[in-house]
Design a protein around this motif. Structure first.
Motif, mmCIF file in Angstrom:
data_model
loop_
_atom_site.group_PDB
_atom_site.id
_atom_site.type_symbol
_atom_site.label_atom_id
_atom_site.label_comp_id
_atom_site.label_asym_id
_atom_site.label_seq_id
_atom_site.Cartn_x
_atom_site.Cartn_y
_atom_site.Cartn_z
ATOM 1 N N ARG A 36 -6.090 46.841 63.423
ATOM 2 C CA ARG A 36 -5.662 48.361 63.927
ATOM 3 C C ARG A 36 -5.938 49.334 62.915
ATOM 4 O O ARG A 36 -6.150 50.462 63.111
ATOM 5 C CB ARG A 36 -4.198 48.115 64.499
ATOM 6 C CG ARG A 36 -3.851 49.556 65.150
ATOM 7 C CD ARG A 36 -2.629 49.113 65.878
ATOM 8 N NE ARG A 36 -2.178 50.447 66.391
ATOM 9 C CZ ARG A 36 -1.061 50.805 66.872
ATOM 10 N NH1 ARG A 36 -0.214 49.620 66.988
ATOM 11 N NH2 ARG A 36 -0.625 51.706 67.414
ATOM 12 N N TRP A 37 -5.638 48.614 61.518
ATOM 13 C CA TRP A 37 -5.583 49.661 60.243
ATOM 14 C C TRP A 37 -6.496 48.949 59.556
ATOM 15 O O TRP A 37 -5.975 48.314 58.325
ATOM 16 C CB TRP A 37 -4.244 50.020 60.014
ATOM 17 C CG TRP A 37 -3.186 50.723 60.945
ATOM 18 C CD1 TRP A 37 -3.627 52.001 61.447
ATOM 19 C CD2 TRP A 37 -2.110 50.121 61.529
ATOM 20 N NE1 TRP A 37 -2.558 52.293 62.385
ATOM 21 C CE2 TRP A 37 -1.754 51.311 62.270
ATOM 22 C CE3 TRP A 37 -1.459 49.032 61.309
ATOM 23 C CZ2 TRP A 37 -0.523 51.096 63.023
ATOM 24 C CZ3 TRP A 37 -0.119 48.865 62.185
ATOM 25 C CH2 TRP A 37 -0.033 49.936 62.950
ATOM 26 N N SER A 79 -8.079 49.793 56.629
ATOM 27 C CA SER A 79 -7.769 49.933 55.514
ATOM 28 C C SER A 79 -6.809 49.057 54.630
ATOM 29 O O SER A 79 -6.743 48.919 53.257
ATOM 30 C CB SER A 79 -7.776 51.346 55.066
ATOM 31 O OG SER A 79 -6.397 51.966 55.529
ATOM 32 N N THR A 80 -6.031 48.543 55.588
ATOM 33 C CA THR A 80 -4.795 47.759 55.172
ATOM 34 C C THR A 80 -5.297 46.254 54.541
ATOM 35 O O THR A 80 -4.845 45.691 53.658
ATOM 36 C CB THR A 80 -3.760 47.284 55.932
ATOM 37 O OG1 THR A 80 -4.752 46.632 57.212
ATOM 38 C CG2 THR A 80 -3.297 48.625 56.416
ATOM 39 N N GLU A 122 1.930 50.491 54.140
ATOM 40 C CA GLU A 122 2.063 51.768 54.695
ATOM 41 C C GLU A 122 1.228 52.972 54.585
ATOM 42 O O GLU A 122 0.825 53.680 55.289
ATOM 43 C CB GLU A 122 3.562 52.142 54.428
ATOM 44 C CG GLU A 122 4.180 53.447 55.416
ATOM 45 C CD GLU A 122 3.901 53.414 56.644
ATOM 46 O OE1 GLU A 122 3.976 54.229 57.480
ATOM 47 O OE2 GLU A 122 3.746 52.107 57.543
ATOM 48 N N ARG A 145 -2.262 52.461 55.875
ATOM 49 C CA ARG A 145 -2.120 52.562 57.348
ATOM 50 C C ARG A 145 -1.997 54.390 57.849
ATOM 51 O O ARG A 145 -2.639 54.512 58.730
ATOM 52 C CB ARG A 145 -0.788 51.922 57.884
ATOM 53 C CG ARG A 145 -0.597 52.001 59.451
ATOM 54 C CD ARG A 145 0.706 51.811 60.095
ATOM 55 N NE ARG A 145 1.613 52.889 59.804
ATOM 56 C CZ ARG A 145 1.896 54.008 60.378
ATOM 57 N NH1 ARG A 145 1.010 54.389 61.000
ATOM 58 N NH2 ARG A 145 2.817 54.653 59.808
ATOM 59 N N ARG A 201 -3.343 56.309 55.916
ATOM 60 C CA ARG A 201 -4.724 56.764 55.661
ATOM 61 C C ARG A 201 -5.529 56.819 56.692
ATOM 62 O O ARG A 201 -6.416 57.494 57.296
ATOM 63 C CB ARG A 201 -5.374 56.253 54.356
ATOM 64 C CG ARG A 201 -4.921 56.668 53.029
ATOM 65 C CD ARG A 201 -5.775 56.398 51.946
ATOM 66 N NE ARG A 201 -5.914 54.743 51.847
ATOM 67 C CZ ARG A 201 -4.775 54.097 51.015
ATOM 68 N NH1 ARG A 201 -4.037 54.839 50.408
ATOM 69 N NH2 ARG A 201 -4.991 52.959 50.912
ATOM 70 N N ASP A 202 -5.688 55.681 57.386
ATOM 71 C CA ASP A 202 -6.317 55.270 58.780
ATOM 72 C C ASP A 202 -5.728 56.275 59.732
ATOM 73 O O ASP A 202 -6.556 56.605 60.589
ATOM 74 C CB ASP A 202 -5.988 53.792 59.112
ATOM 75 C CG ASP A 202 -6.886 52.641 58.588
ATOM 76 O OD1 ASP A 202 -7.898 53.089 57.601
ATOM 77 O OD2 ASP A 202 -6.594 51.509 58.598
ATOM 78 N N SER A 203 -4.658 56.517 60.014
ATOM 79 C CA SER A 203 -4.194 57.284 61.115
ATOM 80 C C SER A 203 -4.605 58.781 60.619
ATOM 81 O O SER A 203 -5.150 59.326 61.609
ATOM 82 C CB SER A 203 -2.489 57.224 60.988
ATOM 83 O OG SER A 203 -1.983 56.122 61.493
ATOM 84 N N SER A 215 -8.523 58.757 61.469
ATOM 85 C CA SER A 215 -8.686 58.709 62.942
ATOM 86 C C SER A 215 -8.147 60.013 63.604
ATOM 87 O O SER A 215 -8.730 60.388 64.695
ATOM 88 C CB SER A 215 -7.542 57.636 63.708
ATOM 89 O OG SER A 215 -7.895 57.140 64.759
#
Length: 62
Positions: free
Chosen positions: A3-4, A6-7, A48, A51, A53-55, A58
């Motif tokens: 889902r994320w 970059s984690t 976190e 996450r 950064r991914d959000s 997106s």
């Protein structure tokens, strides 16, 4: 991690073999931190940040 994405880098940078590990889906973050003798607070904070950064990426592509 799916889902994320970059984690993934957070785990790899700590030489954690969670990426691709067959047991990883059954472990919590607490389990992983304990298994690798890491402080949970630091690991969770870095995950976190990744996450978020991914959000943000997106959200910009919507």
């Amino acid at each position: 991690m799916s889902r994320w994405p970059s984690t993934i880098r957070v785990f790899l940078d700590r030489r954690m073999h969670c990426v691709g590990c067959p047991i990883a889906p059954f472990h919590t973050l607490v389990d992983a931190a304990e298994e690798h003798a890491l402080l949970l607070a630091g690991l969770a904070a870095d995950i976190e940040l990744a996450r978020l950064r991914d959000s943000q990426v997106s959200a910009r592509h919507r």
